[in-house]
Enzyme design. Structure first.
Site, PDB file in Angstrom:
ATOM      1  CB  ILE A 186       1.626   3.029   8.009  1.00  0.00           C
ATOM      2  CG1 ILE A 186       0.763   1.939   7.308  1.00  0.00           C
ATOM      3  CG2 ILE A 186       3.127   2.792   7.317  1.00  0.00           C
ATOM      4  CD1 ILE A 186       0.704   2.121   5.701  1.00  0.00           C
TER       5      ILE A 186
ATOM      6  CG  ASP B 249      -1.870  12.568  12.604  1.00  0.00           C
ATOM      7  OD1 ASP B 249      -3.095  13.127  12.254  1.00  0.00           O
ATOM      8  OD2 ASP B 249      -1.716  11.337  12.026  1.00  0.00           O
TER       9      ASP B 249
ATOM     10  CB  CYS C 104       6.331   4.334   1.780  1.00  0.00           C
ATOM     11  SG  CYS C 104       8.254   3.856   1.733  1.00  0.00           S
TER      12      CYS C 104
ATOM     13  CG  ASP D 101       7.305   2.177  -2.681  1.00  0.00           C
ATOM     14  OD1 ASP D 101       7.761   1.618  -3.828  1.00  0.00           O
ATOM     15  OD2 ASP D 101       6.010   1.817  -2.278  1.00  0.00           O
TER      16      ASP D 101
ATOM     17  CD  GLU E  76       2.564   5.033  -8.346  1.00  0.00           C
ATOM     18  OE1 GLU E  76       1.826   3.988  -8.205  1.00  0.00           O
ATOM     19  OE2 GLU E  76       3.071   5.415  -7.365  1.00  0.00           O
TER      20      GLU E  76
ATOM     21  CG  HIS F 226       3.066   1.848  -5.398  1.00  0.00           C
ATOM     22  ND1 HIS F 226       1.988   2.605  -6.095  1.00  0.00           N
ATOM     23  CD2 HIS F 226       2.481   1.688  -4.121  1.00  0.00           C
ATOM     24  CE1 HIS F 226       1.086   2.894  -4.793  1.00  0.00           C
ATOM     25  NE2 HIS F 226       1.371   2.003  -3.782  1.00  0.00           N
TER      26      HIS F 226
ATOM     27  N   GLY G 125       5.726  -0.872  -1.474  1.00  0.00           N
ATOM     28  CA  GLY G 125       5.316  -0.708   0.039  1.00  0.00           C
ATOM     29  C   GLY G 125       4.599  -1.741   0.599  1.00  0.00           C
ATOM     30  CB  ALA G 126       1.328  -3.328  -0.340  1.00  0.00           C
TER      31      ALA G 126
END
Length: 525
Positions: free
Chosen positions: A151, A170, A229, A255, A260, A278, A280-281
């Site tokens: 992503i 990373d 996200c 997000d 949650e 949430h 994102g998807a």
């Protein structure tokens, strides 16, 4: 026919894919944990999204379960260690919603840059606040990526298209990959100091939890805008609130949250804070994609043994599975043989592949060896939980590959470290299909490893074969195959006999009493 339960709402195309692939499927959603626990025992597979919580209790009741498929990336709702211990493969679909999630991050970045939610709310309230909002351009700004995987790399591509500079933290990002993406790899402190926008794209692990801690948030450039996200728990939400209130952080968009659903939160109502539930998807395309992918992956595993996007087992494509399956059978039997012949726990197991075997994915072969070795002590061991159990027992596992051919076109050797020194067994495939033992503790011996067998170490002397044949005949035991090997004439010899029925303790005692016998054991494959 394998049977799968879909326990969360997902595209009906998933059930269609299962049925087309020869898998029976039930779509039963909205069940309580106790209800799921009561029904899960009859299913081979469980397809879920984020609602179903696959706990240790659920797994304990799932006596037939072989695979869990998560339609999406995050598997926070699955107890992966417990699944591994139970021998259940856990899969996700990391690519089905990648574009959707990346686009949502970009959308939230624009929302922060131009204060779109507040401007929309006030405009619709009739205030027409034309002079009340002063945004910033993203062109020429520096975007800091925490996580540059699937992503994150898509976000980087979109940001570069917007003429932004992109820096990334990373640990798994190679220098070559950074060049390929057109981004700069930096350390976290450098990113915090330079980024005008920070967006997170990393899983929640012990290493990434609270990666934007109060300490790290304080290191950020004044006026930074932060987007998450990925997963709740990556940011210290209380510290974020303080720095938003102070003006050090110019804006934040979340997000995802630690808890949650987040129906109440200290950040709600904070100026320059944007929240989405949430999402994102949450696009039509992503929901269809992840449903199709999870059904295809689970069906491949249940029908043909293919393993894709598994989190606790080596990947093995459906095309690769038929080619490697005979090697896995050979490896499992070699592991079982050395496990049955080793009396004590071993600190190290080495798996050496040679020739054609060395060209294959070594992970399934290693897992098969460990499964065979550990199954001697427990019937519940399989390829999924074997590496987990080996690590739990402190067994060091080594892999060695030699691409050149030796005496055989293909060979697998399994060695263990014992108090008496290194001991090894080796095997090959005849006709590329039939597993065959070719060496046992340094002695050349060709034998099938199947069914009930008798293992004998004896002094190589005339008359021994006749005596053991007579002993078995008098005991009413029929010999299926007879395999003999020796180090040298008159030295130590090894005999492997397959017999038609289990070897009894009484028969072992009679064989042990024969002149020249040093060791006798019953084997089972």
């Amino acid at each position: 026919m394998p049977k799968v339960l879909i326990s969360d709402k997902m595209s009906p195309l998933a059930a269609k894919i299962f049925r087309e692939r020869g898998v029976e499927v039930d779509e039963i959603t909205g069940k309580t944990p106790e209800e799921l626990k009561a029904m899960i025992g009859e299913y081979d597979g469980l397809a879920i999204r984020s609602s179903t919580k696959v706990t240790k209790d659920i797994l304990a009741a799932a006596t037939n379960l072989k695979v869990i498929g998560r339609a999406g990336i995050g598997v926070d709702n699955v107890d992966i260690p417990a699944a591994s211990a139970a021998g259940v493969v856990v899969m996700n679909t990391p690519f089905g919603n990648s574009i959707t999630t990346a686009e949502h991050a970009i959308a939230l970045m624009f929302a922060l840059a131009r204060q779109l939610p507040e401007a929309n709310a006030q405009t619709q309230a009739g205030t027409w606040p034309k002079n009340g909002f002063m945004g910033v351009e993203v062109t020429g700004k520096t975007l800091g990526l925490i996580g540059a995987g699937n992503i994150g790399s898509i976000v980087a591509d979109r940001a570069l298209g917007l003429k932004m500079k992109v820096v990334a933290f990373d640990p798994f990002l190679s220098a070559d990959r950074a060049v390929e993406l057109g981004i700069e790899k930096v350390e976290l402190d450098q990113l915090l100091a330079r980024a005008d926008f920070i967006t997170l794209h990393t899983p929640l692990t012990d290493q990434t939890r609270n990666i934007l801690s109060a300490e790290n948030l304080a290191k950020t450039k004044k006026g930074v805008r932060i987007i998450n996200c990925a997963r709740g728990g990556l940011i210290d939400e209380a510290a974020l609130k303080e720095l938003l209130d102070s003006g050090h952080i110019a804006g934040a968009a979340l997000d995802v949250f630690v808890t949650e659903p987040a129906k109440e939160h200290p950040l709600f109502g904070t100026p320059n804070f944007v929240a989405t539930p949430h999402l994102g998807a949450s696009t039509n395309e992503a929901q269809v994609n992840v449903a199709l992918q999870v059904a295809e992956q689970m069906a491949d595993y249940l029908v043909s043994g293919g393993v894709t996007n598994a989190l606790n087992m080596p990947s093995l494509s459906a095309e690769e599975a038929p080619r490697i399956r005979p090697y896995m059978a050979l490896a499992e039997r070699l592991g079982s043989l050395i496990g049955q012949l080793s009396h004590d726990a071993v600190p190290r197991i080495s798996i050496h592949t040679e020739g054609a075997a060395a060209e294959l994915n070594p992970k399934p072969i290693v897992s098969a060896v460990l499964a065979g070795y550990l199954r001697v002590h427990s019937d519940t061991v399989n390829m999924v939980n074997a590496p987990f159990l080996a690590k739990e027992r402190g067994i060091e596992v080594r892999e060695v590959r030699t691409e050149r051919e030796g005496d055989y076109h293909t060979l697998v050797r399994v060695s263990v470290k014992t108090e008496a020194g290194e001991r090894s067994v080796a095997g090959t495939l005849f006709g590329n299909e039939a597993p065959r033992l070719i060496e046992l503790f340094g002695i050349k011996v060709e034998a099938d490893l199947a069914g009930h067998m008798l293992y004998v170490v004896n002094e190589d002397a005339p008359g021994f074969i006749g005596r053991i044949g007579t002993t078995l005949g008098e005991a009413g035991v029929n010999i299926g195959t007879f395999h003999l090997g020796r180090r040298a004439a008159g030295g130590e010899a090894v005999l492997l006999l397959s017999v038609d029925e289990p070897v009894t303790a009484d028969l072992i005692a009679k064989v042990r009493a024969l002149p020249g016998v040093k060791t006798v054991m019953a084997l089972k494959f």
